[in-house]
Each structure stands twice: as C-alpha cells, then as structure tokens.
Design a protein around this motif. Structure first.
Motif, PDB file in Angstrom:
ATOM      1  N   MET A 143       0.841  -1.180   0.000  1.00 20.98           N
ATOM      2  CA  MET A 143       0.000   0.000   0.000  1.00 20.98           C
ATOM      3  C   MET A 143       0.879   1.234   0.000  1.00 20.98           C
ATOM      4  O   MET A 143       1.926   1.259   0.621  1.00 20.98           O
ATOM      5  CB  MET A 143      -0.890   0.016   1.242  1.00 20.98           C
ATOM      6  N   ARG A 144       0.429   2.256  -0.689  1.00 19.99           N
ATOM      7  CA  ARG A 144       1.139   3.531  -0.720  1.00 19.99           C
ATOM      8  C   ARG A 144       0.270   4.590  -0.058  1.00 19.99           C
ATOM      9  O   ARG A 144      -0.838   4.874  -0.513  1.00 19.99           O
ATOM     10  CB  ARG A 144       1.432   3.930  -2.157  1.00 19.99           C
ATOM     11  N   ALA A 145       0.771   5.173   1.024  1.00 24.71           N
ATOM     12  CA  ALA A 145       0.066   6.262   1.701  1.00 24.71           C
ATOM     13  C   ALA A 145       0.393   7.567   0.995  1.00 24.71           C
ATOM     14  O   ALA A 145       1.552   7.877   0.756  1.00 24.71           O
ATOM     15  CB  ALA A 145       0.496   6.344   3.156  1.00 24.71           C
ATOM     16  N   LYS A 146      -0.643   8.330   0.652  1.00 27.17           N
ATOM     17  CA  LYS A 146      -0.383   9.626   0.015  1.00 27.17           C
ATOM     18  C   LYS A 146      -0.584  10.795   0.975  1.00 27.17           C
ATOM     19  O   LYS A 146      -0.108  11.882   0.721  1.00 27.17           O
ATOM     20  CB  LYS A 146      -1.198   9.807  -1.255  1.00 27.17           C
ATOM     21  N   ARG A 147      -1.261  10.544   2.097  1.00 23.86           N
ATOM     22  CA  ARG A 147      -1.420  11.566   3.138  1.00 23.86           C
ATOM     23  C   ARG A 147      -1.847  10.862   4.417  1.00 23.86           C
ATOM     24  O   ARG A 147      -2.610   9.908   4.369  1.00 23.86           O
ATOM     25  CB  ARG A 147      -2.474  12.592   2.716  1.00 23.86           C
ATOM     26  N   ILE A 148      -1.329  11.337   5.540  1.00 23.58           N
ATOM     27  CA  ILE A 148      -1.722  10.813   6.846  1.00 23.58           C
ATOM     28  C   ILE A 148      -2.177  11.980   7.707  1.00 23.58           C
ATOM     29  O   ILE A 148      -1.503  13.007   7.772  1.00 23.58           O
ATOM     30  CB  ILE A 148      -0.574  10.047   7.521  1.00 23.58           C
ATOM     31  N   MET A 149      -3.320  11.806   8.352  1.00 18.94           N
ATOM     32  CA  MET A 149      -3.907  12.870   9.150  1.00 18.94           C
ATOM     33  C   MET A 149      -4.275  12.354  10.537  1.00 18.94           C
ATOM     34  O   MET A 149      -4.837  11.266  10.666  1.00 18.94           O
ATOM     35  CB  MET A 149      -5.175  13.364   8.438  1.00 18.94           C
ATOM     36  N   ALA A 150      -3.972  13.145  11.555  1.00 19.96           N
ATOM     37  CA  ALA A 150      -4.341  12.784  12.927  1.00 19.96           C
ATOM     38  C   ALA A 150      -5.838  12.956  13.132  1.00 19.96           C
ATOM     39  O   ALA A 150      -6.441  13.908  12.630  1.00 19.96           O
ATOM     40  CB  ALA A 150      -3.585  13.666  13.915  1.00 19.96           C
ATOM     41  N   ALA A 168      -5.097  -2.082  -0.782  1.00 19.68           N
ATOM     42  CA  ALA A 168      -4.726  -1.933   0.627  1.00 19.68           C
ATOM     43  C   ALA A 168      -5.505  -2.908   1.500  1.00 19.68           C
ATOM     44  O   ALA A 168      -4.962  -3.503   2.440  1.00 19.68           O
ATOM     45  CB  ALA A 168      -4.971  -0.492   1.083  1.00 19.68           C
ATOM     46  N   TYR A 169      -6.789  -3.095   1.190  1.00 18.78           N
ATOM     47  CA  TYR A 169      -7.631  -4.027   1.951  1.00 18.78           C
ATOM     48  C   TYR A 169      -7.133  -5.467   1.779  1.00 18.78           C
ATOM     49  O   TYR A 169      -6.975  -6.202   2.757  1.00 18.78           O
ATOM     50  CB  TYR A 169      -9.082  -3.883   1.492  1.00 18.78           C
ATOM     51  N   GLU A 170      -6.858  -5.835   0.531  1.00 21.15           N
ATOM     52  CA  GLU A 170      -6.354  -7.180   0.249  1.00 21.15           C
ATOM     53  C   GLU A 170      -5.016  -7.426   0.953  1.00 21.15           C
ATOM     54  O   GLU A 170      -4.778  -8.501   1.514  1.00 21.15           O
ATOM     55  CB  GLU A 170      -6.197  -7.386  -1.253  1.00 21.15           C
ATOM     56  N   GLU A 171      -4.159  -6.418   0.939  1.00 19.41           N
ATOM     57  CA  GLU A 171      -2.844  -6.552   1.566  1.00 19.41           C
ATOM     58  C   GLU A 171      -2.972  -6.712   3.088  1.00 19.41           C
ATOM     59  O   GLU A 171      -2.283  -7.535   3.692  1.00 19.41           O
ATOM     60  CB  GLU A 171      -1.987  -5.334   1.228  1.00 19.41           C
ATOM     61  N   ALA A 172      -3.861  -5.947   3.714  1.00 17.87           N
ATOM     62  CA  ALA A 172      -4.081  -6.062   5.162  1.00 17.87           C
ATOM     63  C   ALA A 172      -4.562  -7.471   5.511  1.00 17.87           C
ATOM     64  O   ALA A 172      -4.110  -8.065   6.500  1.00 17.87           O
ATOM     65  CB  ALA A 172      -5.091  -5.013   5.633  1.00 17.87           C
ATOM     66  N   GLN A 173      -5.459  -8.001   4.692  1.00 15.95           N
ATOM     67  CA  GLN A 173      -5.953  -9.363   4.925  1.00 15.95           C
ATOM     68  C   GLN A 173      -4.833 -10.386   4.720  1.00 15.95           C
ATOM     69  O   GLN A 173      -4.704 -11.328   5.501  1.00 15.95           O
ATOM     70  CB  GLN A 173      -7.120  -9.663   3.992  1.00 15.95           C
ATOM     71  N   GLY A 181     -19.594   9.240   0.674  1.00 17.08           N
ATOM     72  CA  GLY A 181     -18.847   9.096  -0.569  1.00 17.08           C
ATOM     73  C   GLY A 181     -17.439   8.553  -0.486  1.00 17.08           C
ATOM     74  O   GLY A 181     -16.810   8.380  -1.518  1.00 17.08           O
ATOM     75  N   VAL A 182     -16.907   8.271   0.687  1.00 20.40           N
ATOM     76  CA  VAL A 182     -15.564   7.697   0.762  1.00 20.40           C
ATOM     77  C   VAL A 182     -15.657   6.186   0.827  1.00 20.40           C
ATOM     78  O   VAL A 182     -16.666   5.634   1.247  1.00 20.40           O
ATOM     79  CB  VAL A 182     -14.766   8.228   1.980  1.00 20.40           C
ATOM     80  N   ARG A 183     -14.591   5.520   0.370  1.00 17.08           N
ATOM     81  CA  ARG A 183     -14.446   4.069   0.600  1.00 17.08           C
ATOM     82  C   ARG A 183     -13.364   3.943   1.643  1.00 17.08           C
ATOM     83  O   ARG A 183     -12.305   4.566   1.539  1.00 17.08           O
ATOM     84  CB  ARG A 183     -14.052   3.343  -0.684  1.00 17.08           C
ATOM     85  N   ARG A 184     -13.632   3.130   2.669  1.00 16.41           N
ATOM     86  CA  ARG A 184     -12.677   3.014   3.753  1.00 16.41           C
ATOM     87  C   ARG A 184     -12.837   1.700   4.493  1.00 16.41           C
ATOM     88  O   ARG A 184     -13.854   1.020   4.361  1.00 16.41           O
ATOM     89  CB  ARG A 184     -12.826   4.176   4.730  1.00 16.41           C
ATOM     90  N   PHE A 185     -11.803   1.386   5.254  1.00 10.97           N
ATOM     91  CA  PHE A 185     -11.859   0.287   6.209  1.00 10.97           C
ATOM     92  C   PHE A 185     -10.950   0.660   7.370  1.00 10.97           C
ATOM     93  O   PHE A 185     -10.107   1.545   7.261  1.00 10.97           O
ATOM     94  CB  PHE A 185     -11.457  -1.047   5.572  1.00 10.97           C
TER      95      PHE A 185
END
Length: 117
Positions: free
Chosen positions: A1-8, A75-80, A96-100
C-alpha cells in the motif's frame, strides 16, 4: 500500500467547543467539512491539518489516524494477506468515501480511506 497523506484524528467531546483552539490559536482556519461527528481543519497553505472526532458514525471503534491511499482495494487485500485485524470492513460510506479500519500490531486503529476524485 502507498500512503499519500496521513492525518491525525483527535478525539474530542464537542467539536464546536474545541474548534477555536485549532482554528484561531493554531491557525487551521479553513473548515474543509463538518459532519457533526467529524470535522477537518486546515491551514491556508494546506500544509497542516487535523480532524476532530466525537465518535465515528459507522465504525465500532474510533481511529487515531486516517491514511489516504489511491488503491483502497489493494490496501484491503494486503491487510488481509498480512493477517491484520479488520475492525471495520471495506465500505462505501454514505458521504462518498471508501474506507476500512485495520488494527496495527500495537493496538492502534487506523482508518484507511480513499476519497472520490
């Protein structure tokens, strides 16, 4: 997975009672959105931002950070594949977002998210 932004994601009891500290004092004066239970505040140059969260509206636990990625399915597949605990399944949310949510080995819950382009 490639993170493009991380937010607290900061847990707060009341967004309205708290936001002036972040907007006025810290200078994060742009309210990108406010859904009542989560709000994002950003600096004018968009180099600093934070999300205030009173409690996640659809997930069973709150996350400590949001990691934005372009490939949410990968990213979901990789976490699994790595055997990480999925706390909240891959979902297209009403806003409207896709998330897990995935639990890191240290116990922190991480929101992995993709916003529509």
């Amino acid at each position: 997975m490639r993170a493009k932004r991380i937010m607290a994601n900061l847990r707060v009891a009341d967004i309205e009672a708290t936001k002036s500290f972040y907007t006025d004092y810290l200078g994060l004066g742009t309210e990108e959105f406010n859904m009542g239970w989560v709000a994002r505040y950003t600096s004018p140059d968009r180099k600093a931002n934070i999300q205030l969260v009173t409690g996640d509206a659809t997930a069973p636990e709150d996350s400590v950070i949001s990691v934005h990625t372009d490939d949410i399915d990968g990213a979901y597949e990789e976490a699994q594949k790595f055997g990480y605990e999925i706390v909240h399944p891959l979902t297209t949310e009403a806003w409207g977002v896709r998330r897990f949510f995935v639990r890191a080995p240290d116990g922190n819950v991480i929101n992995i998210v993709h916003h529509r382009d």
